[in-house]
Design a protein around this motif. Structure first.
Motif, PDB file in Angstrom:
ATOM      1  N   VAL A  63       1.229  -2.479 -61.035  1.00  0.00           N
ATOM      2  CA  VAL A  63       1.876  -3.429 -61.595  1.00  0.00           C
ATOM      3  C   VAL A  63       1.588  -4.802 -61.217  1.00  0.00           C
ATOM      4  CG1 VAL A  63       3.486  -3.332 -59.429  1.00  0.00           C
ATOM      5  CG2 VAL A  63       4.641  -3.956 -61.575  1.00  0.00           C
ATOM      6  N   LYS A  64       1.752  -5.757 -62.376  1.00  0.00           N
ATOM      7  CA  LYS A  64       1.635  -7.244 -62.302  1.00  0.00           C
ATOM      8  C   LYS A  64       2.834  -8.049 -62.007  1.00  0.00           C
ATOM      9  CE  LYS A  64      -2.554  -6.718 -65.383  1.00  0.00           C
ATOM     10  NZ  LYS A  64      -3.207  -7.325 -66.406  1.00  0.00           N
ATOM     11  N   PHE A  65       2.526  -9.100 -61.206  1.00  0.00           N
ATOM     12  CA  PHE A  65       3.891 -10.034 -61.283  1.00  0.00           C
ATOM     13  C   PHE A  65       3.151 -11.642 -60.931  1.00  0.00           C
ATOM     14  CE2 PHE A  65       2.529  -8.033 -57.199  1.00  0.00           C
ATOM     15  CZ  PHE A  65       2.477  -9.162 -56.022  1.00  0.00           C
ATOM     16  N   GLU A  66       4.129 -12.279 -61.260  1.00  0.00           N
ATOM     17  CA  GLU A  66       3.847 -13.667 -61.053  1.00  0.00           C
ATOM     18  C   GLU A  66       4.119 -14.320 -59.850  1.00  0.00           C
ATOM     19  OE1 GLU A  66       4.170 -17.793 -63.667  1.00  0.00           O
ATOM     20  OE2 GLU A  66       4.853 -15.875 -64.617  1.00  0.00           O
ATOM     21  N   LEU A  67       3.608 -15.138 -59.102  1.00  0.00           N
ATOM     22  CA  LEU A  67       4.163 -15.947 -57.972  1.00  0.00           C
ATOM     23  C   LEU A  67       4.466 -17.148 -58.204  1.00  0.00           C
ATOM     24  CD1 LEU A  67       2.155 -13.496 -56.783  1.00  0.00           C
ATOM     25  CD2 LEU A  67       2.071 -14.863 -54.746  1.00  0.00           C
ATOM     26  N   THR A  68       5.751 -17.806 -57.999  1.00  0.00           N
ATOM     27  CA  THR A  68       6.322 -18.855 -58.471  1.00  0.00           C
ATOM     28  C   THR A  68       5.610 -20.147 -57.482  1.00  0.00           C
ATOM     29  OG1 THR A  68       8.219 -18.659 -56.761  1.00  0.00           O
ATOM     30  CG2 THR A  68       8.618 -18.061 -59.309  1.00  0.00           C
ATOM     31  N   ASP A  69       5.759 -21.375 -57.780  1.00  0.00           N
ATOM     32  CA  ASP A  69       5.212 -22.207 -56.778  1.00  0.00           C
ATOM     33  C   ASP A  69       5.745 -22.196 -55.501  1.00  0.00           C
ATOM     34  OD1 ASP A  69       3.849 -23.196 -59.353  1.00  0.00           O
ATOM     35  OD2 ASP A  69       5.288 -24.866 -59.716  1.00  0.00           O
ATOM     36  N   GLN A  70       7.112 -22.031 -55.321  1.00  0.00           N
ATOM     37  CA  GLN A  70       7.843 -21.959 -53.957  1.00  0.00           C
ATOM     38  C   GLN A  70       7.165 -20.756 -53.225  1.00  0.00           C
ATOM     39  OE1 GLN A  70      11.854 -22.031 -55.111  1.00  0.00           O
ATOM     40  NE2 GLN A  70      11.960 -20.234 -56.027  1.00  0.00           N
ATOM     41  N   THR A  71       6.918 -19.804 -53.930  1.00  0.00           N
ATOM     42  CA  THR A  71       6.542 -18.358 -53.297  1.00  0.00           C
ATOM     43  C   THR A  71       4.936 -18.893 -52.849  1.00  0.00           C
ATOM     44  OG1 THR A  71       8.033 -16.763 -54.572  1.00  0.00           O
ATOM     45  CG2 THR A  71       6.024 -16.188 -53.504  1.00  0.00           C
ATOM     46  N   ARG A  72       4.354 -19.471 -53.627  1.00  0.00           N
ATOM     47  CA  ARG A  72       2.768 -19.519 -53.397  1.00  0.00           C
ATOM     48  C   ARG A  72       2.737 -20.470 -52.173  1.00  0.00           C
ATOM     49  NH1 ARG A  72       2.182 -20.145 -58.878  1.00  0.00           N
ATOM     50  NH2 ARG A  72       1.790 -22.308 -58.774  1.00  0.00           N
ATOM     51  N   GLN A  73       3.498 -21.548 -51.951  1.00  0.00           N
ATOM     52  CA  GLN A  73       3.762 -22.567 -51.096  1.00  0.00           C
ATOM     53  C   GLN A  73       3.961 -21.866 -49.706  1.00  0.00           C
ATOM     54  OE1 GLN A  73       2.958 -25.856 -51.148  1.00  0.00           O
ATOM     55  NE2 GLN A  73       2.802 -25.541 -48.923  1.00  0.00           N
ATOM     56  N   ALA A  74       5.027 -20.742 -49.747  1.00  0.00           N
ATOM     57  CA  ALA A  74       5.430 -20.171 -48.796  1.00  0.00           C
ATOM     58  C   ALA A  74       4.627 -19.311 -47.950  1.00  0.00           C
ATOM     59  CB  ALA A  74       6.904 -19.259 -49.057  1.00  0.00           C
ATOM     60  N   VAL A  75       3.642 -18.527 -48.963  1.00  0.00           N
ATOM     61  CA  VAL A  75       2.841 -17.566 -48.369  1.00  0.00           C
ATOM     62  C   VAL A  75       1.616 -18.434 -47.775  1.00  0.00           C
ATOM     63  CG1 VAL A  75       0.706 -16.139 -49.468  1.00  0.00           C
ATOM     64  CG2 VAL A  75       3.326 -16.039 -50.168  1.00  0.00           C
ATOM     65  N   ASP A  76       1.260 -19.621 -48.569  1.00  0.00           N
ATOM     66  CA  ASP A  76      -0.013 -20.515 -47.973  1.00  0.00           C
ATOM     67  C   ASP A  76       0.553 -21.170 -46.567  1.00  0.00           C
ATOM     68  OD1 ASP A  76      -1.270 -20.163 -50.219  1.00  0.00           O
ATOM     69  OD2 ASP A  76      -0.875 -22.054 -51.243  1.00  0.00           O
ATOM     70  N   ASP A  77       1.811 -21.534 -46.314  1.00  0.00           N
ATOM     71  CA  ASP A  77       2.181 -21.924 -45.260  1.00  0.00           C
ATOM     72  C   ASP A  77       2.149 -20.746 -44.027  1.00  0.00           C
ATOM     73  OD1 ASP A  77       2.668 -24.330 -46.245  1.00  0.00           O
ATOM     74  OD2 ASP A  77       4.973 -24.009 -46.536  1.00  0.00           O
ATOM     75  N   PHE A  78       2.583 -19.860 -44.586  1.00  0.00           N
ATOM     76  CA  PHE A  78       2.419 -18.541 -43.577  1.00  0.00           C
ATOM     77  C   PHE A  78       1.079 -18.213 -43.167  1.00  0.00           C
ATOM     78  CE2 PHE A  78       2.711 -13.577 -43.358  1.00  0.00           C
ATOM     79  CZ  PHE A  78       2.969 -13.517 -41.854  1.00  0.00           C
ATOM     80  N   LEU A  79       0.112 -18.132 -44.291  1.00  0.00           N
ATOM     81  CA  LEU A  79      -1.271 -17.738 -43.650  1.00  0.00           C
ATOM     82  C   LEU A  79      -1.640 -18.624 -42.834  1.00  0.00           C
ATOM     83  CD1 LEU A  79      -2.443 -16.797 -47.491  1.00  0.00           C
ATOM     84  CD2 LEU A  79      -1.936 -15.093 -45.493  1.00  0.00           C
ATOM     85  N   LEU A 115       7.846  -4.842 -65.809  1.00  0.00           N
ATOM     86  CA  LEU A 115       7.679  -5.468 -64.589  1.00  0.00           C
ATOM     87  C   LEU A 115       8.367  -4.622 -63.199  1.00  0.00           C
ATOM     88  CD1 LEU A 115       9.480  -8.743 -65.663  1.00  0.00           C
ATOM     89  CD2 LEU A 115       7.100  -8.659 -65.082  1.00  0.00           C
ATOM     90  N   LEU A 116       8.981  -3.532 -63.362  1.00  0.00           N
ATOM     91  CA  LEU A 116       9.685  -2.972 -62.493  1.00  0.00           C
ATOM     92  C   LEU A 116       8.464  -1.626 -62.263  1.00  0.00           C
ATOM     93  CD1 LEU A 116      13.202  -2.350 -62.953  1.00  0.00           C
ATOM     94  CD2 LEU A 116      12.211  -3.802 -61.216  1.00  0.00           C
ATOM     95  N   GLY A 117       7.600  -1.321 -63.356  1.00  0.00           N
ATOM     96  CA  GLY A 117       6.575  -0.299 -63.115  1.00  0.00           C
ATOM     97  C   GLY A 117       7.210   1.165 -63.373  1.00  0.00           C
ATOM     98  N   HIS A 118       8.321   1.194 -64.337  1.00  0.00           N
ATOM     99  CA  HIS A 118       8.840   2.370 -64.652  1.00  0.00           C
ATOM    100  C   HIS A 118       8.163   3.030 -65.831  1.00  0.00           C
ATOM    101  CE1 HIS A 118      13.062   1.148 -63.109  1.00  0.00           C
ATOM    102  NE2 HIS A 118      12.117   1.474 -62.036  1.00  0.00           N
ATOM    103  N   THR A 119       7.813   4.406 -65.724  1.00  0.00           N
ATOM    104  CA  THR A 119       7.259   5.120 -66.604  1.00  0.00           C
ATOM    105  C   THR A 119       8.190   5.270 -67.832  1.00  0.00           C
ATOM    106  OG1 THR A 119       7.624   7.218 -65.672  1.00  0.00           O
ATOM    107  CG2 THR A 119       5.673   6.270 -64.862  1.00  0.00           C
ATOM    108  N   LYS A 120       9.334   5.415 -67.605  1.00  0.00           N
ATOM    109  CA  LYS A 120      10.319   5.574 -68.955  1.00  0.00           C
ATOM    110  C   LYS A 120      11.391   4.563 -68.828  1.00  0.00           C
ATOM    111  CE  LYS A 120       9.843  10.950 -68.777  1.00  0.00           C
ATOM    112  NZ  LYS A 120      10.613  11.843 -68.449  1.00  0.00           N
TER     113      LYS A 120
END
Length: 210
Positions: free
Chosen positions: A94-110, A181-186
């Protein structure tokens, strides 16, 4: 006599759902999401903010959120715009997009945690080589929602999985998009998951090319 003791023990046994609210957990509202984000940011809880934001952006099940590794979202040491994760339950990617605020939060945490590719992104008390448990994730969520005055019994980890998916459906009415987006088959699974009225769902489905 043993039978009487056994029956007595069963009669006294507390039901697993006593005192709990049973049923589908509702999604968070946008203002509730922002309230939690603001609190975590103010309290400088870098890990929790990254976890919360990723859970909403990815729309992954709890077991998949805690199983994320650094390279899933930051293969080059910083968060990417889009990521692909294989779901544990279905085996489907399943694919998903990371928003700007999420990328910033991930970078800060890393940066704060010194995380490297190959490691679990979110670890618990069992060490850096062990992923956070879904139980710990659920406890953290209960703490987040309680911190803004919500009843933690009402919400669960699926609340975060449902949050953005529900918002997308309400704004676009596009069930097919939410299904992907949820990865449901049906698409029927998406209908049940979102709690959509059957007639409404059929009317929308007729407009969607599968």
């Amino acid at each position: 006599m043993p039978d009487e003791v056994s029956l007595s023990t069963k009669a006294r046994r507390t039901p697993w759902n006593k005192g709990k609210l049973i049923g589908a957990k509702p999604p968070l509202r946008p203002n509730q999401v922002w309230s939690i984000r603001t609190r975590l940011l103010i309290e400088r809880r870098a890990r929790d903010l990254a976890l919360f934001n990723l859970a909403i952006d990815s729309k992954l099940r709890g077991c998949d959120v805690v199983a994320l590794r650094v390279e899933d979202v930051a293969p080059n040491g910083y968060a990417v715009d889009r990521a692909t994760v294989r779901q544990k339950k279905t085996g489907r990617p399943v694919k998903f997009e990371l928003t700007d605020q999420t990328r910033q939060a991930v970078d800060d945490f890393l940066k704060e945690a010194g995380k490297r590719p190959g490691e679990y992104l979110f670890t618990g008390r069992r060490g850096r080589d062990r992923a956070m448990t879904t139980r710990q994730y659920a406890r953290l969520l209960a703490d987040w929602v309680a911190s803004i005055g919500l009843d933690p019994r009402v919400f669960g980890t699926h609340s975060l999985r449902r949050t953005e998916a529900t918002l997308i459906y309400r704004r676009t009415g596009n069930l097919r998009a939410v299904q992907l987006l949820l990865g449901h088959t049906k698409i029927e699974s998406t209908v049940r998951y979102l709690g959509i009225e059957v007639d409404d769902a059929l009317a929308i489905a007729e407009q969607v090319d599968v």
